[in-house]
Motif scaffolding. Sequence first.
Motif, short mmCIF file in Angstrom:
data_model
loop_
_atom_site.label_atom_id
_atom_site.label_comp_id
_atom_site.label_asym_id
_atom_site.label_seq_id
_atom_site.Cartn_x
_atom_site.Cartn_y
_atom_site.Cartn_z
N UNK B 48 0.85 -1.19 0.00
CA UNK B 48 0.00 0.00 0.00
C UNK B 48 0.89 1.25 0.00
N UNK B 49 0.55 2.16 -0.87
CA UNK B 49 1.29 3.43 -0.90
C UNK B 49 0.29 4.50 -1.28
N UNK B 78 3.27 4.25 3.48
CA UNK B 78 3.58 3.01 2.76
C UNK B 78 3.49 1.83 3.73
N UNK B 79 2.99 0.70 3.22
CA UNK B 79 2.90 -0.50 4.04
C UNK B 79 3.53 -1.66 3.28
N UNK B 80 4.34 -2.48 3.97
CA UNK B 80 5.05 -3.60 3.34
C UNK B 80 4.65 -4.90 4.01
N UNK B 81 4.41 -5.89 3.21
CA UNK B 81 4.09 -7.21 3.77
C UNK B 81 4.41 -8.26 2.70
N UNK B 82 5.33 -9.11 2.87
CA UNK B 82 6.14 -9.26 4.08
C UNK B 82 7.39 -8.40 4.05
N UNK B 104 14.74 8.41 5.22
CA UNK B 104 15.19 7.01 5.33
C UNK B 104 14.32 6.35 6.40
N UNK B 105 13.62 5.28 6.02
CA UNK B 105 12.70 4.62 6.94
C UNK B 105 13.13 3.16 7.14
N UNK B 106 13.11 2.72 8.34
CA UNK B 106 13.54 1.35 8.64
C UNK B 106 12.32 0.43 8.73
N UNK B 107 12.44 -0.70 8.07
CA UNK B 107 11.37 -1.70 8.09
C UNK B 107 11.87 -2.93 8.85
N UNK B 108 10.94 -3.54 9.62
CA UNK B 108 11.31 -4.74 10.39
C UNK B 108 10.34 -5.86 10.09
N UNK B 110 7.81 -9.02 10.73
CA UNK B 110 7.44 -9.66 9.45
C UNK B 110 6.74 -8.72 8.48
N UNK B 111 6.09 -7.64 8.99
CA UNK B 111 5.49 -6.63 8.11
C UNK B 111 5.60 -5.27 8.80
N UNK B 112 5.53 -4.26 8.00
CA UNK B 112 5.79 -2.93 8.57
C UNK B 112 5.11 -1.83 7.74
N UNK B 113 4.62 -0.83 8.42
CA UNK B 113 4.07 0.36 7.74
C UNK B 113 4.86 1.57 8.22
N UNK B 114 5.07 2.47 7.34
CA UNK B 114 5.86 3.63 7.71
C UNK B 114 5.40 4.84 6.89
N UNK B 115 5.69 6.00 7.37
CA UNK B 115 5.26 7.19 6.61
C UNK B 115 6.28 8.31 6.78
N UNK B 116 6.17 9.29 5.83
CA UNK B 116 6.98 10.51 5.95
C UNK B 116 6.06 11.68 5.67
N UNK B 117 6.42 12.82 6.19
CA UNK B 117 5.56 13.99 5.99
C UNK B 117 6.43 15.23 5.77
N UNK B 118 5.85 16.16 5.00
CA UNK B 118 6.56 17.46 4.83
C UNK B 118 5.59 18.58 5.20
N UNK B 119 6.17 19.65 5.66
CA UNK B 119 5.35 20.83 5.96
C UNK B 119 5.15 21.61 4.66
#
Lengths: 476, 149
Positions: B48-49, B78-82, B104-108, B110-119
């Motif tokens: 998912x992105x 963004x979401x990653x699986x697996x 730079x986002x770290x994924x672990x 078995x699955x991971x979701x992460x995001x970034x934001x800008x002003x």
Amino acid sequence: MQKILTFIFSIRWQDILDIAFNSYILFRLYALFRGTDAFRVLIGIAFLWVLERMAVSMGLILTSWMIEGIIAVAALIVIVVFRNEIRSVFRARNIWTILWDLPQKQAKTPIDIITESVYELAQQHIGALIVLPGREDLEEVVQKGVPWDGKISSEMIKSIFWPNNPVHDGAAIIRGNRVAEVSAILPLSQRKDLPSVYGTRHRAAAGLAEMTDAMIIVVSEEKGTVTITHGTDLLNISSERDLKRVLKGHLGIREDQTRYLKKRRIEMYTAAVVSLLIICVVWFSISRGFDAIKTFDIPIEYADRNPKLELLTTSATSVRLYLRGSRALLSSIRPEQIRIRIDLSQAVSGTNTFAITHDHLSIPPGLTLKEVRPMVVDVTLDERSQKGFPAQADWAGKLPPRLILVRSIITPQKVELIGPRTILDSISTIYTAPILLNDITRTGKTDAKVVIPSAFLTMKPGSKDKVAVEYEVKER
Amino acid sequence: MKTQQSHTSIGFLIAAILLILSLSARAQENDAARPLPPETTASLTLVRAIMCEGIKEFEPQTETILFSATLGEAVCFTAFDPVPEKTEIYHNWFKRDVPDAKFKLTLKPPKWASFSRIRLRNSDSGPWRVDITDANGRILQTLRFSVTE
């Protein structure tokens, strides 16, 4: 001595050709127009030109302007006023005669036969009107008569003017040894000072004489007198001998023909030498007086580029040339007469450096290059390539606050562009022209023009410059 | 003497062949015993992105491709699986093809979701994109959006 030798060795073959060609033109103009009124006026104009140049060199601004104006008007007047004379010079001769031959003498007019016939007509009180054209063309002045083209004889002249002859009215026109036309109608003179004794025949003769350089012989039917009209003169001629003398003068017939021809040959040689001298002086004053330096900013022409390569950038689009030559020549030079052409046929993709040399320059003869800036030009070329880019909508304005733009789909997804590889590689996305959000109230579709980001790029042939943008909006 | 040397050579040759055959059989056994590489069973997969207006309880809020500068921020989720192993991904933000920010986002596993934001500021108006790349710089997905005043 050294200077003279340097000067002689600096003369190019083009200069010799230039002088020879122009000297010949001047000589031919003299040969063709000598003796005409137009030539005398042209001499006057040439004199005025010399005066104008002197006035310029002395800094007499108003005088030089005034003379310049007079010359311009005079040149126009010469063409208008002497159009018949000019036309007769060019029309009466074939192209070979104009370019090479000396004016050929016409067949000798039989003056004896004419004078004898005229006086026989006079004795018999038979009116007659005989035209002997000069150098000018009569076609515009004389109403065309009946073509005759008969070799002159006493009987023929007398029969033409015989009262019962249908063509006896009007004038007979003589050219060379032939009667060219008969029954020609001449323009009547409008002069008020002509004696009342002169009738229509005399007025017609005076009219033509006033308008041209022709000589007209009039035989009075009533008095049996012979009159000559030439210019504004009307002369009664009482004897055959006088008439012969006047006609010979008009037709340029000399008793001593050999001597005359020799004199004319000397005249022509003199004219040729004078023409050569005049052109040498003009040429020297224009092209050899190294007394000034002028700068010209000339655009560079890049030519013969490999069609697979695109001209990307150049370190200079124009160069400044410092040209040396005579002041007169430099002031007459226009920048369009100077060219700088760099041959790109051997250029490769990337940056190519060219040192500007004489080989790249085309400057008018008589000028020399003193300096060029910049001396070196860098030309960057790049391979032409084709690449597809994702298209992205450039939304602008404000969407109503209650709505959210969820997604948009662009068709076609990719826009194909052609251009230099370097530029294509520097681009990632092609954007549309701004699409206004203010009017969007629900999901829909619109067309938007794509914006090509560089002038070096073009759309792939056949592809449209518009994309379809489908968008989906939702209520918050 | 010569016959004895010949017998010794044959014996050495047979011993060498047996040794080679024995090593080859062990190698085959090892290949068969090794577990399948992670690529064949589960590689890092972006499931998912989306661009959204915010994150609430680890879920993206109000998916959109249009951000008003007055809103204050834009978020790339963004979401990653697996996620087979601990790795890093990047969110590269571009404004009209010009790099603007890199996260730079770290994924672990078995699955991971992460995001970034800008002003967002008013001067940010225009078309944007976010390239989501893996640790090797390979683009996994590109998200496109616009910022308006």
